[in-house]
Scaffold this active site. Structure first.
Site, PDB file in Angstrom:
ATOM      1  N   LEU A 156       0.851  -1.197   0.000  1.00 39.84           N
ATOM      2  CA  LEU A 156       0.000   0.000   0.000  1.00 39.84           C
ATOM      3  C   LEU A 156       0.884   1.243   0.000  1.00 39.84           C
ATOM      4  O   LEU A 156       1.797   1.329   0.812  1.00 39.84           O
ATOM      5  CB  LEU A 156      -0.832   0.064   1.286  1.00 39.84           C
ATOM      6  CG  LEU A 156      -1.955  -0.943   1.508  1.00 39.84           C
ATOM      7  CD1 LEU A 156      -2.514  -0.759   2.912  1.00 39.84           C
ATOM      8  CD2 LEU A 156      -3.071  -0.762   0.463  1.00 39.84           C
ATOM      9  N   HIS A 157       0.632   2.172  -0.893  1.00 42.67           N
ATOM     10  CA  HIS A 157       1.359   3.449  -0.801  1.00 42.67           C
ATOM     11  C   HIS A 157       0.632   4.631  -1.428  1.00 42.67           C
ATOM     12  O   HIS A 157       1.141   5.756  -1.393  1.00 42.67           O
ATOM     13  CB  HIS A 157       2.758   3.321  -1.419  1.00 42.67           C
ATOM     14  CG  HIS A 157       2.743   3.152  -2.912  1.00 42.67           C
ATOM     15  ND1 HIS A 157       2.634   1.926  -3.517  1.00 42.67           N
ATOM     16  CD2 HIS A 157       2.817   4.048  -3.918  1.00 42.67           C
ATOM     17  CE1 HIS A 157       2.651   2.074  -4.828  1.00 42.67           C
ATOM     18  NE2 HIS A 157       2.745   3.353  -5.098  1.00 42.67           N
TER      19      HIS A 157
END
Ligand code: UD1
Ligand code: UDP
Length: 370
Positions: free
Chosen positions: A205-206
């Site tokens: 996730l980013h």
């Protein structure tokens, strides 16, 4: 010799630039200057990939580091301009959709240097996404646009881009995957972590929309809290995400999950081994949607949209709303199918995209000279 400055700056750029550097070298007609902007700088976000993917050491590192969008983009532009003036390239080549892409592209065209964009035409149609602005602007000033999937061709046509400039050549990210698949099988990360094939999920996730917004991140974490009771979660965490979680009340909940393993970002070969053997991948990454399609691993993209629709229509990807129940619903569906998924391979995702790009460039340059 055709003189090109090739630009890279952030993690996904390195997988894209690697096969191009190789193809240009093998072709023999190119003189390349490799410039790293320094947008990503941690060893595990940058140097590691140069070693693993045999990318030549950058000739120049602009060392811009992190900053706001304006600061980072402006700093890259200021530091890149003298490089062009000094090297006098025929072309500047940029990949993907990060700040380094638009910053260097803009400097090139203002100096009258032709711009090549690799991975052109992708659109999420979501202008709140910083990458969408980078894509739209870079494509609008590029002289040669190399596209990975048919949607990109359609989008550029709809935007009025002259079709002479546009080439569907396949996917350089997949060139890298196919070139390294066997090598990745040698990775011992499963043994080291005590993981069984198909006995775990991989998470990345980013995206700011997920990890800078604590409401959204909370909804995702709530789903992970349930899923980890069922399946081990392996989460190599991006520095942006790590910082945000550490500074929030979510930290305690993440630490409390006994079946979620947090890792530093891992190298390409270890990551490929993990994804190839995962039961399911949950991600908001662009590139990982494409890689899971080739690996035939179910991919849950935790986003409202994707700029890579072929991974949904032909591949193994599905879009999931940022909603705890929706994440759980899709997870349960995939589990009910025994984590099996069948998908097709998009056209030209065959490991030869970089070679095609080199050939098109050579033909284009000879036409210019006649
Ligand atoms: C960038 C790209 C994004 C891409 C992602 C790939 C833009 C606008 N965003 O997002 O499209 O999907 O890279 O990973 O270009 N940081 C470190 N060490 C590093 C790099 C970053 O600690 O080596 C931290 C810093 O706190 C920094 C933050 O991560 O402020 C964000 O880095 P940045 O490059 O601005 O954006 P990404 O979220 O990495
Ligand atoms: N990747 C990696 N290690 C990790 C996470 C991702 O090597 O810990 C690789 C992944 O296989 C893919 C690329 O990084 O090749 C994707 O980069 P990222 O998700 O950072 O960016 P995006 O594709 O979303 O722009």
């Amino acid at each position: 010799m055709i003189k090109i400055i090739c630009v890279c700056g952030a993690r996904p750029n390195f997988m894209k630039i690697a096969p191009l550097m190789k193809a240009f070298k093998e072709n023999g007609n190119f003189q390349i200057l490799l410039v790293h902007t320094g947008q990503h700088y941690d060893a595990k976000m940058s140097n590691l990939f140069f070693d693993e993917l045999n990318i030549p050491k950058p000739d120049i590192n602009l060392e811009v580091g992190s900053g706001s969008h304006a600061v980072q983009t402006a700093e890259i532009m200021k530091r890149f301009e003298p490089v062009i003036i000094d090297f006098k390239p025929d072309y500047v080549l940029v990949v993907g959709d990060v700040n380094s892409t638009i910053a260097c592209g803009l400097v090139a065209v203002k100096l009258g240097v032709k711009l090549i964009h690799i991975e052109a035409g992708l659109r999420s149609f979501d202008r709140t996404m910083p990458e969408e602005i980078n894509r739209l602007l870079t494509d609008s000033i590029s002289d040669l646009l190399f596209v990975t999937e048919q949607s990109g061709i359609n989008n550029l046509k709809n935007e009025g881009v002259n079709s002479d400039k546009v080439h569907l050549v396949g996917n350089v990210m997949i060139d890298t995957l196919l070139a390294n698949k066997e090598k990745a099988e040698q990775s011992d990360i499963l043994e080291k972590m005590g993981l069984k094939k198909k006995g775990f999920a991989v998470i990345t996730l980013h995206r700011p929309s997920n990890v800078d917004d604590m409401d959204n991140l909370g909804k995702i974490i709530s789903a992970f809290e349930v899923i980890q009771k069922d399946l081990k979660l392996v989460f190599p965490i991006h520095p942006r995400t790590k910082k945000n979680i550490e500074n929030s009340a979510l930290q305690a909940r993440v630490v409390a999950m006994t079946n979620l393993v947090l890792l530093e970002p891992v190298g390409y070969l270890d990551f490929l081994k993990l994804t190839a053997n995962a039961a399911v991948v949950m991600t908001d990454s662009g590139g990982i949607q494409e890689e899971t399609t080739i690996l035939q691993v179910p991919c849950m993209t935790l986003r409202e949209n994707t700029e890579r629709p072929v991974t949904v229509t032909e591949g193994t990807n599905r879009l999931i709303h940022i909603d705890t129940q929706d994440i759980l619903k899709h997870y349960n569906e995939i589990k009910a199918n025994g984590f099996e998924v069948k998908g097709g391979i998009p056209r030209f995702w065959d490991g030869k995209a970089a070679q095609r790009i080199a050939e098109v460039l050579l033909a284009f340059s000879s036409k210019l000279q006649t």
